[in-house]
Design a protein around this motif. Structure first.
Motif, PDB file in Angstrom:
ATOM      1  N   ASP A 187      55.480  -1.984   5.271  1.00 25.34           N
ATOM      2  CA  ASP A 187      54.850  -3.294   5.413  1.00 25.34           C
ATOM      3  C   ASP A 187      55.775  -4.279   6.136  1.00 25.34           C
ATOM      4  N   VAL A 188      57.055  -4.289   5.745  1.00 24.39           N
ATOM      5  CA  VAL A 188      58.028  -5.186   6.391  1.00 24.39           C
ATOM      6  C   VAL A 188      58.178  -4.817   7.867  1.00 24.39           C
ATOM      7  N   GLU A 189      58.235  -3.513   8.143  1.00 25.05           N
ATOM      8  CA  GLU A 189      58.349  -3.049   9.535  1.00 25.05           C
ATOM      9  C   GLU A 189      57.150  -3.523  10.353  1.00 25.05           C
ATOM     10  N   HIS A 190      55.972  -3.449   9.753  1.00 24.30           N
ATOM     11  CA  HIS A 190      54.755  -3.897  10.437  1.00 24.30           C
ATOM     12  C   HIS A 190      54.807  -5.397  10.705  1.00 24.30           C
ATOM     13  N   GLN A 191      55.238  -6.163   9.727  1.00 21.88           N
ATOM     14  CA  GLN A 191      55.314  -7.619   9.909  1.00 21.88           C
ATOM     15  C   GLN A 191      56.306  -7.986  11.007  1.00 21.88           C
ATOM     16  N   LEU A 192      57.437  -7.294  11.032  1.00 20.69           N
ATOM     17  CA  LEU A 192      58.457  -7.603  12.040  1.00 20.69           C
ATOM     18  C   LEU A 192      57.997  -7.249  13.449  1.00 20.69           C
ATOM     19  N   SER A 193      57.020  -6.371  13.548  1.00 23.32           N
ATOM     20  CA  SER A 193      56.501  -6.009  14.874  1.00 23.32           C
ATOM     21  C   SER A 193      55.526  -7.050  15.410  1.00 23.32           C
ATOM     22  N   ASP A 194      55.167  -8.019  14.575  1.00 25.78           N
ATOM     23  CA  ASP A 194      54.240  -9.079  14.971  1.00 25.78           C
ATOM     24  C   ASP A 194      55.027 -10.235  15.590  1.00 25.78           C
ATOM     25  N   PRO A 195      54.848 -10.527  16.878  1.00 29.23           N
ATOM     26  CA  PRO A 195      55.597 -11.617  17.530  1.00 29.23           C
ATOM     27  C   PRO A 195      55.412 -12.965  16.830  1.00 29.23           C
ATOM     28  N   ALA A 196      54.272 -13.178  16.207  1.00 30.14           N
ATOM     29  CA  ALA A 196      54.013 -14.458  15.551  1.00 30.14           C
ATOM     30  C   ALA A 196      54.987 -14.717  14.410  1.00 30.14           C
ATOM     31  N   HIS A 202      58.067 -14.140  14.312  1.00 30.74           N
ATOM     32  CA  HIS A 202      59.370 -14.611  14.794  1.00 30.74           C
ATOM     33  C   HIS A 202      59.351 -16.068  15.235  1.00 30.74           C
ATOM     34  N   THR A 203      58.190 -16.706  15.177  1.00 30.31           N
ATOM     35  CA  THR A 203      58.156 -18.152  15.419  1.00 30.31           C
ATOM     36  C   THR A 203      58.663 -18.900  14.207  1.00 30.31           C
ATOM     37  N   ASP A 204      58.667 -18.248  13.058  1.00 29.53           N
ATOM     38  CA  ASP A 204      59.226 -18.820  11.832  1.00 29.53           C
ATOM     39  C   ASP A 204      60.563 -18.123  11.581  1.00 29.53           C
ATOM     40  N   GLN A 205      61.654 -18.745  12.019  1.00 29.41           N
ATOM     41  CA  GLN A 205      62.959 -18.096  11.980  1.00 29.41           C
ATOM     42  C   GLN A 205      63.401 -17.757  10.560  1.00 29.41           C
ATOM     43  N   ALA A 206      63.088 -18.644   9.621  1.00 22.96           N
ATOM     44  CA  ALA A 206      63.493 -18.397   8.229  1.00 22.96           C
ATOM     45  C   ALA A 206      62.790 -17.163   7.676  1.00 22.96           C
ATOM     46  N   LEU A 215      62.710 -11.336   6.290  1.00 17.03           N
ATOM     47  CA  LEU A 215      62.131 -10.004   6.492  1.00 17.03           C
ATOM     48  C   LEU A 215      63.153  -9.040   7.103  1.00 17.03           C
ATOM     49  N   GLY A 216      63.925  -9.543   8.057  1.00 15.20           N
ATOM     50  CA  GLY A 216      64.937  -8.702   8.704  1.00 15.20           C
ATOM     51  C   GLY A 216      65.978  -8.204   7.714  1.00 15.20           C
TER      52      GLY A 216
END
Length: 359
Positions: free
Chosen positions: A20-29, A31-35, A40-41
């Protein structure tokens, strides 16, 4: 159900979380929320070793099945099957370690405080040595450091210093490594001020706190009393002529933080709030969870020579950690930031104690 079985039962849940985390990190959106991306990273980096070990274990089981089938027809595969059996046992042990309950703060950065204790000027000089040691260790790890407050002495020592230590990128190991440093550190050496060459013993204290995000600790501005005063340096000399130093009192708990390192009152206020949040988070965790309190039992309460966790003996170039019986004769290297071997010994002892508790 035993803790061991509960740990094994968590594996599918953790593997699903990783996906799930891997999937979220693949979403460019995201990364607009740096925190959020940073959180997640870090979680991705924490779960990655577990996933790798699980996949390697699955592959080893498949290879073993194949080797056993082939061994019935070709004896040369017997040795391969034996080697895979040993490897599977090693991977299962590794997986058990990775499934042990995690310190909830392991993914956090750190607020580290160093304070001189008994021993006068020599203690302050030693506190300065410890401060430099942690700064060098952070540099070796690729972490960033920010001195939030520092009270130097006339002889170049440190009466008290507060440093923020932060990881870069996906690294989340700051608290997981530095949490073992909290406690009383004792030094045995001939002080620079000693004219007759006698060895003196003094001590300095180190307090390590997980740095709290604003979402971890919400502070009501009405609960704060903020006083400003003029910064002062060694010997009482004025650092600057403005009332830039800040003292923040959290009225409900009586927690007091003073900052005077920056020339700007606003900067000192922000630094003070960071330290205050860290202290309040640590206090809240200790109050809510006795296990957290036990984990911090070695943290400094009073900087007394008798309550030591570690001794730095300059005459013998020896470093000794009294909690795990660690001893090495590379004190000069340790003071230059080579702390990994000693911290590794503390991590191993911690892991072994947890494993013993699951049996």
């Amino acid at each position: 159900m035993s803790d061991k079985k509960q740990g094994a039962g968590k594996l599918p849940e953790l593997l699903a979380e990783y996906a799930d985390v891997e999937h979220q990190l693949s979403d460019p959106a995201v990364h607009t929320d740096q925190a959020k991306a940073r959180t997640l990273g870090r979680r991705f980096a924490q779960l990655a070793p577990l996933v790798a070990a699980s996949r390697e274990l699955d592959a080893a089981h498949d290879d073993l099945d194949t080797a056993r089938e082939l061994a019935d027809e070709d004896a040369s595969f017997v040795a391969e099957a034996d080697a895979l059996t040993i490897r599977i046992a090693e991977l299962e042990a590794r997986l058990r370690e990775l499934l042990l309950p995690k310190d909830p703060n392991d993914g956090k950065d750190v607020i580290l405080e160093v304070k001189a204790g008994e021993g006068g000027d020599e203690s302050a000089l030693f506190a300065g040595d410890l401060l430099r040691m942690y700064m060098r260790y952070a540099e070796r790890q690729g972490w960033t450091t920010e001195i939030l407050d520092n009270e130097p002495t006339d002889l170049g020592g440190t009466k008290s210093a507060t440093v923020a230590v932060r990881a870069k990128g996906l690294d989340s190991a700051v608290w997981s490594r530095l949490k073992y440093e909290g406690g009383v550190h004792r030094v045995q050496r001939v002080p620079a001020t000693e004219s007759q060459g006698r060895i003196h013993t003094s001590a300095a204290g180190v307090l390590v706190l997980p740095e709290a995000e604003e979402v971890d600790i919400e502070i009501d501005p009405n609960d704060l009393r903020i006083d400003v005063f003029r910064s002062s340096g060694p010997g009482g000399q004025s650092v600057n002529t403005t009332d830039s130093a800040v003292r923040i009192t959290h009225i409900p708990t009586g927690t007091v933080v003073s900052m005077q390192n920056e020339k700007s009152q606003l900067q000192n206020r922000e630094a003070g709030l960071r330290v205050l949040r860290a202290r309040l988070l640590s206090a809240a965790q200790e109050a809510a969870d006795q296990q957290a309190s036990d984990a911090r039992r070695s943290q400094v309460r009073t900087v007394d020579r008798s309550e030591r966790i570690r001794t730095y003996n300059f005459a013998e170039n020896r470093i000794s950690d009294h909690r795990v019986g660690y001893k090495a004769y590379n004190l000069d290297a340790v003071l230059d930031g080579a702390l990994d071997d000693m911290i590794d010994a503390l991590v191993r002892a911690d892991t072994e104690a947890m494993l013993a508790g699951t049996e």
